[in-house]
Design a protein around this motif. Structure first.
Motif, PDB file in Angstrom:
ATOM      1  N   ALA A  66       0.805  -1.223   0.000  1.00 32.81           N
ATOM      2  CA  ALA A  66       0.000   0.000   0.000  1.00 32.81           C
ATOM      3  C   ALA A  66       0.840   1.277   0.000  1.00 32.81           C
ATOM      4  O   ALA A  66       0.443   2.287  -0.586  1.00 32.81           O
ATOM      5  CB  ALA A  66      -0.927   0.004   1.210  1.00 32.81           C
ATOM      6  N   SER A  70     -11.149   2.019  -1.817  1.00 37.15           N
ATOM      7  CA  SER A  70     -10.197   1.519  -0.825  1.00 37.15           C
ATOM      8  C   SER A  70      -9.260   0.441  -1.359  1.00 37.15           C
ATOM      9  O   SER A  70      -9.715  -0.601  -1.842  1.00 37.15           O
ATOM     10  CB  SER A  70     -10.988   0.958   0.368  1.00 37.15           C
ATOM     11  N   TYR A 104      -7.421  -1.294   0.617  1.00 32.87           N
ATOM     12  CA  TYR A 104      -7.536  -2.364   1.619  1.00 32.87           C
ATOM     13  C   TYR A 104      -8.647  -3.344   1.244  1.00 32.87           C
ATOM     14  O   TYR A 104      -8.464  -4.563   1.265  1.00 32.87           O
ATOM     15  CB  TYR A 104      -7.821  -1.755   3.008  1.00 32.87           C
ATOM     16  N   LYS A 156      -8.202  -7.378  -0.372  1.00 30.05           N
ATOM     17  CA  LYS A 156      -8.802  -8.428   0.469  1.00 30.05           C
ATOM     18  C   LYS A 156      -9.922  -9.168  -0.264  1.00 30.05           C
ATOM     19  O   LYS A 156      -9.996 -10.393  -0.225  1.00 30.05           O
ATOM     20  CB  LYS A 156      -9.329  -7.823   1.779  1.00 30.05           C
ATOM     21  N   TYR A 179      -3.165   1.134   9.022  1.00 30.43           N
ATOM     22  CA  TYR A 179      -3.041  -0.115   8.262  1.00 30.43           C
ATOM     23  C   TYR A 179      -3.330  -1.314   9.164  1.00 30.43           C
ATOM     24  O   TYR A 179      -4.089  -2.228   8.788  1.00 30.43           O
ATOM     25  CB  TYR A 179      -1.625  -0.216   7.691  1.00 30.43           C
ATOM     26  N   LYS A 205      -7.045  -1.557   9.664  1.00 28.86           N
ATOM     27  CA  LYS A 205      -7.823  -1.950   8.481  1.00 28.86           C
ATOM     28  C   LYS A 205      -7.516  -3.376   8.007  1.00 28.86           C
ATOM     29  O   LYS A 205      -8.357  -4.009   7.383  1.00 28.86           O
ATOM     30  CB  LYS A 205      -7.560  -0.962   7.330  1.00 28.86           C
ATOM     31  N   MET A 206      -6.316  -3.851   8.288  1.00 28.37           N
ATOM     32  CA  MET A 206      -5.926  -5.189   7.808  1.00 28.37           C
ATOM     33  C   MET A 206      -5.949  -6.230   8.935  1.00 28.37           C
ATOM     34  O   MET A 206      -5.469  -7.350   8.754  1.00 28.37           O
ATOM     35  CB  MET A 206      -4.534  -5.126   7.174  1.00 28.37           C
ATOM     36  N   CYS A 236      -6.463 -10.174   8.628  1.00 26.09           N
ATOM     37  CA  CYS A 236      -6.292 -10.529   7.208  1.00 26.09           C
ATOM     38  C   CYS A 236      -5.004 -11.334   7.046  1.00 26.09           C
ATOM     39  O   CYS A 236      -3.972 -10.982   7.613  1.00 26.09           O
ATOM     40  CB  CYS A 236      -6.223  -9.237   6.379  1.00 26.09           C
TER      41      CYS A 236
END
Length: 295
Positions: free
Chosen positions: A132, A171, A173, A177, A280, A283-284, A287
């Protein structure tokens, strides 16, 4: 055809909640009539993640490593960009009409905007994901030179927009995903830009295996050489230099700028990096995707 001087950095328009370049938003209606074919191959990425690179690799594979055949037309004609529309240039749907089977197709669309026909036909897809931080920096410079985007403003304000998903295609993110999740039920080869930089031959072999094709080793080596950043940057059929200046101004920034992993370090401040890392992580969270931010 519209006059090219109409580009003038229009604001983004929202389609199903996703911000898009104004002209691309206008292309979404006609795109509904697109019909996928079982032998199509889709190249999907979030912008600035190696799309042109993997497109060139695939065209070289499809042409058996014949570079002359790959010089037949610019990359955006050889690999139609489904949602593309810009003043003075043929749209992706227009380009598709003249594209012989088997077709290579390109998109940056998130799943909510992807034509259903591609999912129904279980079209084979190669997805490339890039870390990113490098995407954000590259996207900022792309906004600066590609005038179909709104003005990016300062780097600091653009980074905030990127983190919030207030840039064209929304996004990052969500994009990386949801396409990874889709790979569990659809024929998707999920690649990482950093892996391609580290060992392009290994990744090209993965692509060949996914396609059920084989090429002599010397042809694969030749493809690696001809699709290197250095070669592609000077290849007018791959570097977008034949797009009118009114649409892409290479004097502001080259379309093919640096093509490295870790360039974000030359742009991010310490404070920006700390803020980005915290956002980050949030948001992740949970994941399973792991990105390398340098090699």
């Amino acid at each position: 055809m519209e006059k090219i001087h109409d580009v003038t950095r229009p604001p983004l328009e929202y389609v199903k909640g996703v911000p898009l370049i104004k002209y691309f938003a206008e292309a979404m209606g006609p795109l509904q009539s697109f019909q996928a074919r079982p032998d199509d191959l889709l190249i999907s990425t979030y912008p600035k993640s190696g799309t042109t690179w993997v497109s060139e690799i695939l065209d070289m594979i499809y042409q058996g490593g014949d570079l002359e055949k790959c010089h037949r037309a610019p990359i955006f004609i050889r690999v139609p960009f489904l949602e593309f529309k810009a003043p003075g240039l043929p749209s992706g749907m227009d380009t598709l009409k003249d594209t012989p089977t088997p077709r290579l197709l390109k998109t940056h669309l998130p799943l909510t905007l992807l034509p259903q026909t591609l999912l129904d036909q279980k079209v084979k897809t190669i997805y490339v994901a890039r870390n990113a931080k490098d995407v954000a920096v590259s996207y900022f410079h792309f906004y600066r030179m590609a005038k179909v985007h709104p003005d990016p403003g300062t780097w600091d304000s653009f980074l905030e927009k990127f983190m919030a998903g207030d840039v064209s295609y929304g996004s990052w993110y969500q994009h990386v995903k949801e396409w990874e999740e889709l790979s569990h039920t659809h024929p998707i080869l999920y690649l990482f830009y950093e892996d391609m930089k580290e060992n392009p031959k290994r990744e090209i072999q993965k692509i060949l295996e996914f396609l059920g094709r084989s090429l002599p080793e010397k042809t694969v080596d030749y493809i690696v050489e001809q699709t290197s950043f250095k070669e592609m940057k000077k290849n007018s059929m791959a570097n977008y230099s034949n797009v009118p200046t009114e649409v892409m101004d290479h004097s502001i920034s080259n379309f093919m700028r640096k093509g490295i992993a870790g360039d974000w370090k030359n742009t991010f401040t310490v404070a920006q990096n700390e803020r980005f890392d915290a956002d980050y992580a949030e948001k992740m969270a949970g994941c399973g995707l792991h990105f390398r931010t340098e090699l």
